[in-house]
Design an enzyme around this catalytic site. Sequence first.
Site, short mmCIF file in Angstrom:
data_model
loop_
_atom_site.label_atom_id
_atom_site.label_comp_id
_atom_site.label_asym_id
_atom_site.label_seq_id
_atom_site.Cartn_x
_atom_site.Cartn_y
_atom_site.Cartn_z
CG HIS A 16 -1.91 -1.02 1.37
ND1 HIS A 16 -2.06 -1.79 2.50
CD2 HIS A 16 -2.88 -1.44 0.51
CE1 HIS A 16 -3.07 -2.63 2.34
NE2 HIS A 16 -3.58 -2.45 1.14
CE LYS A 40 -13.75 -6.93 3.04
NZ LYS A 40 -12.61 -6.29 2.37
NE ARG A 89 -2.72 -7.15 -4.36
CZ ARG A 89 -3.51 -7.32 -3.33
NH1 ARG A 89 -3.00 -7.66 -2.17
NH2 ARG A 89 -4.81 -7.15 -3.43
CB SER A 127 -4.25 -6.54 4.83
OG SER A 127 -3.98 -5.26 4.31
P1 ADP Z 1 -9.77 -3.63 -0.61
O1 ADP Z 1 -10.55 -4.34 0.47
O2 ADP Z 1 -10.47 -2.44 -1.18
O3 ADP Z 1 -9.19 -4.51 -1.69
P2 ADP Z 1 -7.10 -3.38 0.40
O4 ADP Z 1 -6.65 -2.63 1.60
O5 ADP Z 1 -6.89 -4.86 0.41
O6 ADP Z 1 -8.59 -2.98 0.22
O7 ADP Z 1 -6.39 -2.80 -0.90
C1 ADP Z 1 -6.55 -1.47 -1.30
C2 ADP Z 1 -5.90 -1.28 -2.67
O8 ADP Z 1 -4.49 -1.52 -2.55
C3 ADP Z 1 -6.39 -2.23 -3.75
O9 ADP Z 1 -6.41 -1.54 -4.99
C4 ADP Z 1 -5.33 -3.31 -3.77
O10 ADP Z 1 -5.26 -3.94 -5.05
C5 ADP Z 1 -4.09 -2.48 -3.51
N1 ADP Z 1 -3.01 -3.28 -2.94
C6 ADP Z 1 -3.05 -4.08 -1.85
N2 ADP Z 1 -1.85 -4.67 -1.63
C7 ADP Z 1 -1.03 -4.25 -2.63
C8 ADP Z 1 0.33 -4.52 -3.01
N3 ADP Z 1 1.07 -5.40 -2.32
N4 ADP Z 1 0.82 -3.90 -4.10
C9 ADP Z 1 0.03 -3.05 -4.80
N5 ADP Z 1 -1.25 -2.75 -4.53
C10 ADP Z 1 -1.78 -3.35 -3.47
#
Ligand code: ADP
Length: 160
Positions: A16, A40, A89, A127
Amino acid sequence: MIAIYPGSFDPITFGHLDIITRGSELFEQVIVAVLCNPSKQPLFTVEKRIEQIRYCTQNLPNVEIDSFTGLTVTYAKLKSAKVLLRGLRVLSDFEKELQMAHTNKTLQGEIETVFLATAKEYSFLSSSVVKEIAQFGGEITHLVPKKVAEDIYKTYGITT
Ligand code: ADP
């Protein structure tokens, strides 16, 4: 131009942070928006997640942290943002993200979704992966900032 980076961030990872840092170089302002999703069951409260993100982005003056409920496009409009920033990803992300981008386009045609490809060293990182490792006492300091790692271990009752 203002970009919204919406997500759960439960918790924020180096993946992130990479997107936030690169986004902050592309846009005048990036608003990291933590989604309050009542369906959630998160590990951290929204307030805690905001605190963690704020701490990790204090070196980026054009990054703001906020939370929202409801539709992302409605929130983006409220903030006068033209762009939704998302990270990509793997192929499975693409399917979900493209569907979301198309849906959002039908709701607010003037808002664009911009995707940044993950840094290759973080393509496996989510996460959920961090939480799975941490609950069994595994090493996560290469995946999340130190302060966040401490919060996670503490929440799982693990002493390091
Ligand atoms: P959501 O529940 O909306 O998917 P996340 O917190 O999991 O929320 O992710 C938010 C954004 O960050 C999404 O667009 C996700 O694809 C991106 N993201 C999460 N992890 C990574 C990573 N390791 N590299 C690049 N983008 C990421």
